[in-house]
Design a protein around this motif. Structure first.
Motif, mmCIF file in Angstrom:
data_model
loop_
_atom_site.group_PDB
_atom_site.id
_atom_site.type_symbol
_atom_site.label_atom_id
_atom_site.label_comp_id
_atom_site.label_asym_id
_atom_site.label_seq_id
_atom_site.Cartn_x
_atom_site.Cartn_y
_atom_site.Cartn_z
ATOM 1 N N HIS A 48 0.798 -1.228 0.000
ATOM 2 C CA HIS A 48 0.000 0.000 0.000
ATOM 3 C C HIS A 48 0.831 1.278 0.000
ATOM 4 O O HIS A 48 0.305 2.349 -0.299
ATOM 5 N N ILE A 49 2.090 1.200 0.376
ATOM 6 C CA ILE A 49 2.917 2.381 0.642
ATOM 7 C C ILE A 49 4.170 2.345 -0.211
ATOM 8 O O ILE A 49 4.757 1.278 -0.441
ATOM 9 N N ASP A 50 4.603 3.525 -0.662
ATOM 10 C CA ASP A 50 5.884 3.637 -1.356
ATOM 11 C C ASP A 50 6.481 5.004 -1.015
ATOM 12 O O ASP A 50 6.197 6.004 -1.661
ATOM 13 N N ILE A 51 7.287 5.038 0.041
ATOM 14 C CA ILE A 51 7.968 6.256 0.474
ATOM 15 C C ILE A 51 9.446 6.118 0.136
ATOM 16 O O ILE A 51 10.064 5.092 0.431
ATOM 17 N N PHE A 52 10.029 7.145 -0.469
ATOM 18 C CA PHE A 52 11.442 7.134 -0.844
ATOM 19 C C PHE A 52 12.008 8.483 -0.431
ATOM 20 O O PHE A 52 11.736 9.507 -1.061
ATOM 21 N N CYS A 53 12.792 8.494 0.656
ATOM 22 C CA CYS A 53 13.127 9.770 1.281
ATOM 23 C C CYS A 53 14.585 9.838 1.705
ATOM 24 O O CYS A 53 15.285 8.826 1.833
ATOM 25 N N MET A 54 15.048 11.071 1.948
ATOM 26 C CA MET A 54 16.395 11.341 2.437
ATOM 27 C C MET A 54 16.528 10.945 3.901
ATOM 28 O O MET A 54 15.537 10.887 4.634
ATOM 29 N N PRO A 55 17.741 10.693 4.369
ATOM 30 C CA PRO A 55 17.958 10.614 5.813
ATOM 31 C C PRO A 55 17.628 11.976 6.423
ATOM 32 O O PRO A 55 17.849 13.012 5.806
ATOM 33 N N GLY A 56 17.060 11.965 7.572
ATOM 34 C CA GLY A 56 16.607 13.216 8.188
ATOM 35 C C GLY A 56 15.122 13.424 8.019
ATOM 36 O O GLY A 56 14.510 14.199 8.769
ATOM 37 N N THR A 57 14.519 12.736 7.058
ATOM 38 C CA THR A 57 13.079 12.825 6.872
ATOM 39 C C THR A 57 12.383 12.077 8.009
ATOM 40 O O THR A 57 12.715 10.935 8.318
ATOM 41 N N LYS A 58 11.414 12.713 8.628
ATOM 42 C CA LYS A 58 10.702 12.097 9.746
ATOM 43 C C LYS A 58 9.541 11.253 9.226
ATOM 44 O O LYS A 58 8.721 11.728 8.460
ATOM 45 N N ILE A 59 9.510 10.002 9.660
ATOM 46 C CA ILE A 59 8.469 9.063 9.260
ATOM 47 C C ILE A 59 7.404 9.025 10.350
ATOM 48 O O ILE A 59 7.688 8.709 11.512
ATOM 49 N N LEU A 60 6.176 9.347 9.974
ATOM 50 C CA LEU A 60 5.060 9.325 10.916
ATOM 51 C C LEU A 60 4.534 7.894 11.032
ATOM 52 O O LEU A 60 4.146 7.284 10.033
ATOM 53 N N ALA A 61 4.514 7.358 12.246
ATOM 54 C CA ALA A 61 4.081 5.971 12.420
ATOM 55 C C ALA A 61 3.794 5.685 13.894
ATOM 56 O O ALA A 61 4.237 6.416 14.786
ATOM 57 N N LYS A 62 3.050 4.622 14.103
ATOM 58 C CA LYS A 62 2.977 3.983 15.412
ATOM 59 C C LYS A 62 3.965 2.815 15.366
ATOM 60 O O LYS A 62 3.895 1.978 14.464
ATOM 61 N N VAL A 63 4.861 2.778 16.310
ATOM 62 C CA VAL A 63 5.998 1.862 16.242
ATOM 63 C C VAL A 63 5.807 0.694 17.204
ATOM 64 O O VAL A 63 5.368 0.867 18.342
ATOM 65 N N ARG A 64 6.142 -0.490 16.711
ATOM 66 C CA ARG A 64 6.247 -1.681 17.552
ATOM 67 C C ARG A 64 7.685 -2.167 17.467
ATOM 68 O O ARG A 64 8.072 -2.825 16.506
ATOM 69 N N PRO A 65 8.510 -1.833 18.458
ATOM 70 C CA PRO A 65 9.946 -2.122 18.350
ATOM 71 C C PRO A 65 10.301 -3.597 18.463
ATOM 72 O O PRO A 65 11.379 -4.003 18.028
ATOM 73 N N HIS A 66 9.405 -4.403 19.038
ATOM 74 C CA HIS A 66 9.730 -5.814 19.233
ATOM 75 C C HIS A 66 8.445 -6.617 19.234
ATOM 76 O O HIS A 66 7.381 -6.131 19.627
ATOM 77 N N THR A 67 8.531 -7.877 18.810
ATOM 78 C CA THR A 67 7.338 -8.728 18.751
ATOM 79 C C THR A 67 6.731 -8.990 20.125
ATOM 80 O O THR A 67 5.552 -9.338 20.227
ATOM 81 N N ARG A 68 7.539 -8.821 21.169
ATOM 82 C CA ARG A 68 7.038 -9.061 22.522
ATOM 83 C C ARG A 68 6.388 -7.824 23.122
ATOM 84 O O ARG A 68 5.920 -7.864 24.266
ATOM 85 N N THR A 69 6.375 -6.742 22.406
ATOM 86 C CA THR A 69 5.766 -5.510 22.908
ATOM 87 C C THR A 69 4.544 -5.158 22.070
ATOM 88 O O THR A 69 4.385 -5.617 20.942
ATOM 89 N N GLU A 70 3.689 -4.340 22.658
ATOM 90 C CA GLU A 70 2.509 -3.861 21.940
ATOM 91 C C GLU A 70 2.889 -2.667 21.066
ATOM 92 O O GLU A 70 3.843 -1.937 21.348
ATOM 93 N N ILE A 71 2.122 -2.476 20.028
ATOM 94 C CA ILE A 71 2.360 -1.321 19.178
ATOM 95 C C ILE A 71 1.993 -0.050 19.927
ATOM 96 O O ILE A 71 1.078 -0.051 20.773
ATOM 97 N N ALA A 72 2.703 1.026 19.691
ATOM 98 C CA ALA A 72 2.472 2.288 20.403
ATOM 99 C C ALA A 72 1.055 2.794 20.165
ATOM 100 O O ALA A 72 0.473 2.588 19.099
#
Length: 306
Positions: A71-95
């Protein structure tokens, strides 16, 4: 609008030239933006319109970060801020909350839930019933002379797509009047970008008419397909569905799949791609809201502005 060229110290977040921004005139590249353009911006699930405060561009050579799935195709420079809810690990819940993370700081193992739609209330009033009839006309159904009597499945579809439950209880005499009216006018069957300005109920009924004419449902999931081979019609339909808060993607130029129950897409570790060496022109705009609606490879995403 003439883009301002900036050096790296002033401009370290941007997108490639294949990324388009959604305006009231439709999808535009940064080179096609005009001074009076208003772009669609996003804030906590809702859309609004803002004027572009500034458009920036520069030549860039270095790493670019792809964030890509179905569904998504983002192609960006380093420094570009990605808006998301993050799940850093499978043992944790998504933010629970949305956050901006620089592209180069996102770890390959993170799961990202990225917004790709929002609810837009609209600014132009349109009678919802008339919008539905226009949707039937624009679907091409009436032109082809197909009997548009509603079967039980079609009525159930309309019940899910429009709020006015009594509206679907039309008689065959009323449908005959619609057919006669549409065939006797020069009303074009194209979808136009001004429809994106209609009120939320009118846009919802417009899509109900389009789906009753050229739509399919894929049970048991709330996934729908609008059929058309005309690229311009697919572009407008995709934007209309997105503006109702529905996840929408164009499928091989033959239609638009959309889900009425989802407005985000998840990027899992298996989707992640390494950064790529790249050289070319990058761009970004400045808005008050901080997030805008863009599209690349005909895939929509909500991304950060400067």
């Amino acid at each position: 609008m003439r883009p301002r060229e900036l050096d790296l110290s002033m401009f370290d977040a941007g997108y490639d030239v294949g990324t388009q921004v959604l305006t009231t005139r439709g999808w535009q590249t940064f080179t096609d933006l005009q001074n009076d353009d208003r772009v669609f911006v996003w804030s906590n699930g809702t859309l609004d319109l803002e004027r572009v405060l500034e458009c920036y561009t520069r030549k860039y050579e270095g790493l670019m970060y792809p964030i890509i799935n179905r569904h998504i195709d983002i192609f960006c420079m380093p420094g570009t801020k990605i808006l998301a809810k993050v799940r850093p690990h499978t043992r944790t819940e998504i933010a629970e909350n949305w956050s901006d993370t620089r592209a180069e700081y996102i770890k390959p193992t993170w799961q990202l839930q990225i917004p790709i739609a929002g609810r837009w209330e609209g600014v132009k009033m349109m009678i919802p019933n008339s919008a539905y009839e226009l949707g039937l006309w624009c679907s091409g159904l009436l032109k082809e002379g197909v009997d548009i009597s509603l079967d039980r499945d079609s009525i159930r579809l309309l019940h899910q797509l429009i709020d006015d439950r009594e509206f679907v209880a039309r008689t065959q005499d009323e449908y005959a009047r619609i057919i006669k009216l549409m065939k006797s006018t020069n009303q074009p069957q194209d979808l136009t970008w001004d429809m994106l300005m209609w009120s939320y109920p009118a846009r919802k009924n417009l899509l109900a008419g389009l789906m009753d004419g050229k739509g399919r449902r894929y049970p048991p999931a709330l996934v729908w397909l609008f059929l058309s081979t005309r690229e311009g019609k697919l572009d407008v339909f995709q934007a209309l569905a997105m503006s109702l808060g529905w996840r929408a993607q164009i499928s091989d130029g033959n239609g638009v799949f959309f889900s009425t129950s989802k407005s985000t897409s998840s990027v899992f570790y298996k989707h992640r791609r390494p950064p790529e060496n790249w050289a070319g022109v990058v761009w970004n705009i400045k808005t008050d809201a901080g997030h805008m609606v863009v599209r690349r490879e005909r895939k929509i995403a909500i991304v950060s502005t400067l």
